[in-house]
Design a protein around this motif. Sequence first.
Motif, PDB file in Angstrom:
ATOM      1  N   GLY A 290       0.810  -1.210   0.000  1.00 49.35           N
ATOM      2  CA  GLY A 290       0.000   0.000   0.000  1.00 49.35           C
ATOM      3  C   GLY A 290       0.842   1.258   0.000  1.00 49.35           C
ATOM      4  N   PHE A 291       1.891   1.276   0.823  1.00 53.60           N
ATOM      5  CA  PHE A 291       2.757   2.458   0.902  1.00 53.60           C
ATOM      6  C   PHE A 291       3.652   2.607  -0.324  1.00 53.60           C
ATOM      7  N   ILE A 292       4.047   1.478  -0.944  1.00 55.41           N
ATOM      8  CA  ILE A 292       4.925   1.549  -2.111  1.00 55.41           C
ATOM      9  C   ILE A 292       4.196   2.111  -3.329  1.00 55.41           C
ATOM     10  N   PHE A 293       2.875   1.959  -3.388  1.00 61.75           N
ATOM     11  CA  PHE A 293       2.129   2.511  -4.511  1.00 61.75           C
ATOM     12  C   PHE A 293       2.174   4.040  -4.521  1.00 61.75           C
ATOM     13  N   ILE A 294       2.171   4.654  -3.346  1.00 62.36           N
ATOM     14  CA  ILE A 294       2.028   6.112  -3.253  1.00 62.36           C
ATOM     15  C   ILE A 294       3.185   6.870  -3.911  1.00 62.36           C
ATOM     16  N   PRO A 295       4.464   6.534  -3.614  1.00 63.95           N
ATOM     17  CA  PRO A 295       5.543   7.297  -4.256  1.00 63.95           C
ATOM     18  C   PRO A 295       5.615   7.112  -5.769  1.00 63.95           C
ATOM     19  N   ALA A 362      -7.880   7.399 -14.193  1.00 58.13           N
ATOM     20  CA  ALA A 362      -6.985   8.221 -15.005  1.00 58.13           C
ATOM     21  C   ALA A 362      -7.765   9.221 -15.849  1.00 58.13           C
ATOM     22  N   ALA A 363      -8.912   8.797 -16.382  1.00 54.37           N
ATOM     23  CA  ALA A 363      -9.710   9.673 -17.238  1.00 54.37           C
ATOM     24  C   ALA A 363     -10.350  10.817 -16.451  1.00 54.37           C
ATOM     25  N   TRP A 364     -10.797  10.517 -15.226  1.00 51.67           N
ATOM     26  CA  TRP A 364     -11.520  11.519 -14.446  1.00 51.67           C
ATOM     27  C   TRP A 364     -10.606  12.405 -13.598  1.00 51.67           C
ATOM     28  N   PHE A 365      -9.554  11.823 -13.031  1.00 51.36           N
ATOM     29  CA  PHE A 365      -8.740  12.569 -12.073  1.00 51.36           C
ATOM     30  C   PHE A 365      -7.280  12.749 -12.491  1.00 51.36           C
ATOM     31  N   GLY A 366      -6.798  11.934 -13.399  1.00 49.97           N
ATOM     32  CA  GLY A 366      -5.394  11.997 -13.786  1.00 49.97           C
ATOM     33  C   GLY A 366      -4.665  10.716 -13.415  1.00 49.97           C
ATOM     34  N   ILE A 367      -3.592  10.432 -14.126  1.00 58.83           N
ATOM     35  CA  ILE A 367      -2.878   9.166 -13.955  1.00 58.83           C
ATOM     36  C   ILE A 367      -2.319   8.999 -12.548  1.00 58.83           C
ATOM     37  N   ARG A 368      -1.792  10.043 -11.969  1.00 51.42           N
ATOM     38  CA  ARG A 368      -1.138   9.910 -10.656  1.00 51.42           C
ATOM     39  C   ARG A 368      -2.126   9.474  -9.567  1.00 51.42           C
ATOM     40  N   TYR A 369      -3.383   9.808  -9.739  1.00 47.67           N
ATOM     41  CA  TYR A 369      -4.378   9.407  -8.739  1.00 47.67           C
ATOM     42  C   TYR A 369      -4.636   7.906  -8.751  1.00 47.67           C
ATOM     43  N   VAL A 370      -4.295   7.230  -9.845  1.00 47.38           N
ATOM     44  CA  VAL A 370      -4.421   5.771  -9.877  1.00 47.38           C
ATOM     45  C   VAL A 370      -3.585   5.161  -8.756  1.00 47.38           C
ATOM     46  N   PHE A 371      -2.388   5.686  -8.558  1.00 47.95           N
ATOM     47  CA  PHE A 371      -1.492   5.146  -7.540  1.00 47.95           C
ATOM     48  C   PHE A 371      -1.978   5.498  -6.126  1.00 47.95           C
ATOM     49  N   PHE A 372      -2.494   6.718  -5.950  1.00 50.54           N
ATOM     50  CA  PHE A 372      -3.022   7.106  -4.638  1.00 50.54           C
ATOM     51  C   PHE A 372      -4.184   6.206  -4.224  1.00 50.54           C
ATOM     52  N   ILE A 373      -5.145   6.051  -5.115  1.00 49.31           N
ATOM     53  CA  ILE A 373      -6.347   5.294  -4.781  1.00 49.31           C
ATOM     54  C   ILE A 373      -6.037   3.813  -4.609  1.00 49.31           C
ATOM     55  N   THR A 374      -5.158   3.278  -5.445  1.00 46.15           N
ATOM     56  CA  THR A 374      -4.778   1.867  -5.302  1.00 46.15           C
ATOM     57  C   THR A 374      -4.063   1.617  -3.985  1.00 46.15           C
ATOM     58  N   GLY A 375      -3.145   2.506  -3.620  1.00 45.46           N
ATOM     59  CA  GLY A 375      -2.462   2.373  -2.333  1.00 45.46           C
ATOM     60  C   GLY A 375      -3.429   2.431  -1.166  1.00 45.46           C
ATOM     61  N   ALA A 376      -4.411   3.345  -1.261  1.00 44.39           N
ATOM     62  CA  ALA A 376      -5.411   3.465  -0.200  1.00 44.39           C
ATOM     63  C   ALA A 376      -6.243   2.187  -0.079  1.00 44.39           C
TER      64      ALA A 376
END
Length: 409
Positions: A290-295, A362-376
């Motif tokens: 979970g934490f590794i996804f965020i960076p 990615a379409a709604w919020f941007g690619i970087r948010y994929v990693f935030f939400i997946t980590g969460a």
Amino acid sequence: MPIWKRNLIVCWFGMFVTGVGMSQIAPVLPLYIKELGIDNAALIAQLSGFAFGITYIVSAIFSPVWGHAADKYGRKPMLLRASLGMAVVIFSMGFAQNVYVLIGLRLLQGIITGYGTACTTLIATQTDNEHAGWALGTLSTANIAGSLLGPMIGGYIGENLGFQNVFFITGALMLIAFVTTALFVKESFIRKDKKTPRIKEIWRSVPDKNLTMTLFMTFFVLTLSLYTVEPIITVYITQLSPDASHIALLAGMAFSASGLANIIAAPRLGRLSDRIGAEKVMLVALVVAGFIFIPQAFVQAPWQLIGLRFILGLAVAGLTPSVNILVKKITPDALTGRVFGLNMSAGYLGVFGGSVLGGQIAAWFGIRYVFFITGALLLINAVWVYFKVYKKLNLSVENAPNQLASYKK
């Protein structure tokens, strides 16, 4: 060599090839569909998503069916059925005359699959508790590595040998898996239940339904998290790399990094699960993953993303074996195939859901948010596992050692 070790080697190869066969189409699918006569870019994207996802949806439906058949007729017949069937179907995709034939064959591939369920059940039931973690950990590397390396392998073959040869080569490998399974897999199967129980009766026979459902959900979240990056990894690499000539190679390396780390770490973490308990390894692995996804959302260069995905693979390697070990420990042998089939269905749904979720985020919020939400999602799942699995198993061992103490052996 013990029979279970020989079976493990054959099953590893078969599951790796199956994983490649299921996923290798991802990078070449849009190009192959275009080659089949579809020129509209939007329609190509739509048909590509449908053709990719339909295999996993249908597999989720039929996986419990084949798990039930494995319990009823034996695991080796299911291995032979799946490997030969997939060899024929995947090879036939190279002869597809239009996109609808291709989609139909992808649907048929989803119906036929079941090799992984039968392999996992075979190894789980044949291996003693002392070596179960190591064996299931080693086996888990095959499917995950095949799924993660598949896009890179398919892309390389398609670029250098042509799109049709992606299917011809994969079909030939599945035929080799069929032959090796027929020759070297040994199973002494004794059918214990001649009457076919209904689904309600099967579920009623599961000793700990809450724990089993928690494990299914954990496996779903795990596969969902692994595949959220599938739709966006190439686009993300494009944003990070100024050199457009190596995008395909860098994207393939980013996919493969997790698979390589998984191959290295899964047997070791499986063996660690045998010593300290799978629930402990699962909990720590979920938190680290979970934490590794965020960076990954903050990287500035492709090599940084590749490095983080390698570390992610090391952590994720402890999850699939832990789930399989716990499912094996809490499930009666007569129901093992059916329960593993349901677990595999959760995984297939996770693959499909992850691919859809990643693209939508990615379409709604941007690619970087994929990693935030997946980590969460992984961290939330870790909290759930702590209360529903970790505390429950340790409390059960303390208060009722005769019920689950065998798990600790």
